[in-house]
Scaffold this motif. Structure first.
Motif, PDB file in Angstrom:
ATOM      1  N   MET A   1       0.838  -1.189   0.000  1.00  0.00           N
ATOM      2  CA  MET A   1       0.000   0.000   0.000  1.00  0.00           C
ATOM      3  C   MET A   1       0.874   1.241   0.000  1.00  0.00           C
ATOM      4  SD  MET A   1      -3.040   0.934   2.626  1.00  0.00           S
ATOM      5  CE  MET A   1      -4.328   1.937   1.992  1.00  0.00           C
ATOM      6  N   SER A   2       0.499   2.217  -0.780  1.00  0.00           N
ATOM      7  CA  SER A   2       1.258   3.455  -0.886  1.00  0.00           C
ATOM      8  C   SER A   2       0.983   4.360   0.314  1.00  0.00           C
ATOM      9  CB  SER A   2       0.874   4.203  -2.163  1.00  0.00           C
ATOM     10  OG  SER A   2       1.155   3.423  -3.292  1.00  0.00           O
ATOM     11  N   ALA A   3       2.042   4.974   0.798  1.00  0.00           N
ATOM     12  CA  ALA A   3       1.895   5.898   1.920  1.00  0.00           C
ATOM     13  C   ALA A   3       1.376   7.238   1.417  1.00  0.00           C
ATOM     14  CB  ALA A   3       3.233   6.083   2.613  1.00  0.00           C
ATOM     15  N   SER A   4       0.433   7.817   2.163  1.00  0.00           N
ATOM     16  CA  SER A   4      -0.151   9.118   1.820  1.00  0.00           C
ATOM     17  C   SER A   4      -0.117  10.019   3.034  1.00  0.00           C
ATOM     18  CB  SER A   4      -1.604   8.973   1.370  1.00  0.00           C
ATOM     19  OG  SER A   4      -1.692   8.243   0.182  1.00  0.00           O
ATOM     20  N   LYS A   5      -0.081  11.321   2.769  1.00  0.00           N
ATOM     21  CA  LYS A   5      -0.158  12.299   3.850  1.00  0.00           C
ATOM     22  C   LYS A   5      -0.906  13.521   3.344  1.00  0.00           C
ATOM     23  CE  LYS A   5       2.318  14.595   7.470  1.00  0.00           C
ATOM     24  NZ  LYS A   5       3.543  14.666   8.251  1.00  0.00           N
ATOM     25  N   THR A   6      -1.801  14.025   4.193  1.00  0.00           N
ATOM     26  CA  THR A   6      -2.567  15.221   3.877  1.00  0.00           C
ATOM     27  C   THR A   6      -1.955  16.417   4.591  1.00  0.00           C
ATOM     28  OG1 THR A   6      -4.591  13.909   3.655  1.00  0.00           O
ATOM     29  CG2 THR A   6      -4.854  16.299   3.967  1.00  0.00           C
ATOM     30  N   PHE A   7      -1.788  17.506   3.849  1.00  0.00           N
ATOM     31  CA  PHE A   7      -1.292  18.761   4.396  1.00  0.00           C
ATOM     32  C   PHE A   7      -2.420  19.779   4.296  1.00  0.00           C
ATOM     33  CE2 PHE A   7       2.317  16.403   2.849  1.00  0.00           C
ATOM     34  CZ  PHE A   7       3.257  16.547   3.851  1.00  0.00           C
ATOM     35  N   HIS A   8      -2.737  20.417   5.411  1.00  0.00           N
ATOM     36  CA  HIS A   8      -3.834  21.374   5.473  1.00  0.00           C
ATOM     37  C   HIS A   8      -3.311  22.803   5.390  1.00  0.00           C
ATOM     38  CE1 HIS A   8      -6.706  18.219   6.372  1.00  0.00           C
ATOM     39  NE2 HIS A   8      -5.771  17.686   7.149  1.00  0.00           N
ATOM     40  N   PHE A  53      -0.138  13.840  -6.373  1.00  0.00           N
ATOM     41  CA  PHE A  53      -0.673  14.947  -5.589  1.00  0.00           C
ATOM     42  C   PHE A  53      -2.108  15.202  -5.982  1.00  0.00           C
ATOM     43  CE2 PHE A  53       1.102  16.912  -9.375  1.00  0.00           C
ATOM     44  CZ  PHE A  53       0.160  17.853  -9.745  1.00  0.00           C
ATOM     45  N   ASP A  54      -2.896  15.658  -5.013  1.00  0.00           N
ATOM     46  CA  ASP A  54      -4.302  15.973  -5.251  1.00  0.00           C
ATOM     47  C   ASP A  54      -4.674  17.153  -4.353  1.00  0.00           C
ATOM     48  OD1 ASP A  54      -6.920  15.955  -6.080  1.00  0.00           O
ATOM     49  OD2 ASP A  54      -7.471  14.143  -4.986  1.00  0.00           O
ATOM     50  N   LEU A  55      -4.732  18.328  -4.961  1.00  0.00           N
ATOM     51  CA  LEU A  55      -5.057  19.560  -4.248  1.00  0.00           C
ATOM     52  C   LEU A  55      -6.561  19.785  -4.269  1.00  0.00           C
ATOM     53  CD1 LEU A  55      -4.118  22.295  -2.922  1.00  0.00           C
ATOM     54  CD2 LEU A  55      -4.149  23.234  -5.239  1.00  0.00           C
ATOM     55  N   ALA A  59     -11.038  23.172   0.149  1.00  0.00           N
ATOM     56  CA  ALA A  59     -10.713  22.716   1.506  1.00  0.00           C
ATOM     57  C   ALA A  59      -9.325  23.193   1.945  1.00  0.00           C
ATOM     58  CB  ALA A  59     -10.778  21.204   1.583  1.00  0.00           C
ATOM     59  N   GLU A  60      -8.564  23.774   1.009  1.00  0.00           N
ATOM     60  CA  GLU A  60      -7.184  24.192   1.263  1.00  0.00           C
ATOM     61  C   GLU A  60      -6.374  23.038   1.853  1.00  0.00           C
ATOM     62  OE1 GLU A  60      -7.040  27.905   3.429  1.00  0.00           O
ATOM     63  OE2 GLU A  60      -7.852  29.010   1.731  1.00  0.00           O
ATOM     64  N   ALA A  61      -6.451  21.901   1.158  1.00  0.00           N
ATOM     65  CA  ALA A  61      -5.721  20.706   1.580  1.00  0.00           C
ATOM     66  C   ALA A  61      -5.145  20.009   0.352  1.00  0.00           C
ATOM     67  CB  ALA A  61      -6.638  19.753   2.331  1.00  0.00           C
ATOM     68  N   ILE A  62      -4.000  19.375   0.551  1.00  0.00           N
ATOM     69  CA  ILE A  62      -3.380  18.602  -0.520  1.00  0.00           C
ATOM     70  C   ILE A  62      -2.949  17.255   0.037  1.00  0.00           C
ATOM     71  CG2 ILE A  62      -1.075  19.585  -0.164  1.00  0.00           C
ATOM     72  CD1 ILE A  62      -0.784  19.460  -3.293  1.00  0.00           C
ATOM     73  N   VAL A  63      -3.186  16.221  -0.751  1.00  0.00           N
ATOM     74  CA  VAL A  63      -2.768  14.874  -0.386  1.00  0.00           C
ATOM     75  C   VAL A  63      -1.623  14.483  -1.310  1.00  0.00           C
ATOM     76  CG1 VAL A  63      -3.433  12.443  -0.211  1.00  0.00           C
ATOM     77  CG2 VAL A  63      -5.105  14.243   0.333  1.00  0.00           C
ATOM     78  N   TYR A  64      -0.526  14.063  -0.719  1.00  0.00           N
ATOM     79  CA  TYR A  64       0.596  13.504  -1.466  1.00  0.00           C
ATOM     80  C   TYR A  64       0.640  12.010  -1.192  1.00  0.00           C
ATOM     81  CZ  TYR A  64       2.734  17.997  -2.708  1.00  0.00           C
ATOM     82  OH  TYR A  64       2.992  19.243  -3.244  1.00  0.00           O
ATOM     83  N   THR A  65       0.839  11.215  -2.252  1.00  0.00           N
ATOM     84  CA  THR A  65       0.927   9.762  -2.148  1.00  0.00           C
ATOM     85  C   THR A  65       2.208   9.303  -2.830  1.00  0.00           C
ATOM     86  OG1 THR A  65      -1.477   9.591  -2.227  1.00  0.00           O
ATOM     87  CG2 THR A  65      -0.229   7.573  -2.678  1.00  0.00           C
TER      88      THR A  65
END
Length: 92
Positions: A1-8, A53-55, A59-65
């Motif tokens: 599974m790929s690691a993801s992190k959301t930045f707000h 990336f998915d901005l 919501a002013e959030a971006i998810v990097y995977t």
């Protein structure tokens, strides 16, 4: 599974700064260049790091995977680098 992190707290302006800064400092290429989602590729001496990336501008959030990385590069190293870039752009 790929690691993801959301930045707000990531606005369009901050994201544009992150793209520009990462290009000049690390040679990172975002595809598509003007898209809200896609991939970012950084070539290193040990191999390519590719993150999706998915901005979400509303919501002013971006998810990097993490899609691809050399085995000696940790997920934390990648996400910490992204966090540093975002924080530097916030301070501008």
């Amino acid at each position: 599974m790929s690691a993801s992190k959301t930045f707000h707290g990531v606005t369009n302006t901050i994201f544009e700064c992150v793209k520009k800064t990462s290009k000049s400092e690390h040679g990172t290429v975002y595809q598509p260049a003007q898209g809200d989602s896609g991939t970012a590729t950084t070539s290193t001496i040990v191999g390519d790091v590719v993150v999706g990336f998915d901005l979400d501008p509303k919501a002013e959030a971006i998810v990097y995977t993490i899609k691809k990385k050399p085995f000696i590069v940790s997920d934390d190293q990648i996400f910490n680098g992204i966090s540093e870039s975002i924080n530097a752009c916030r301070a501008k």
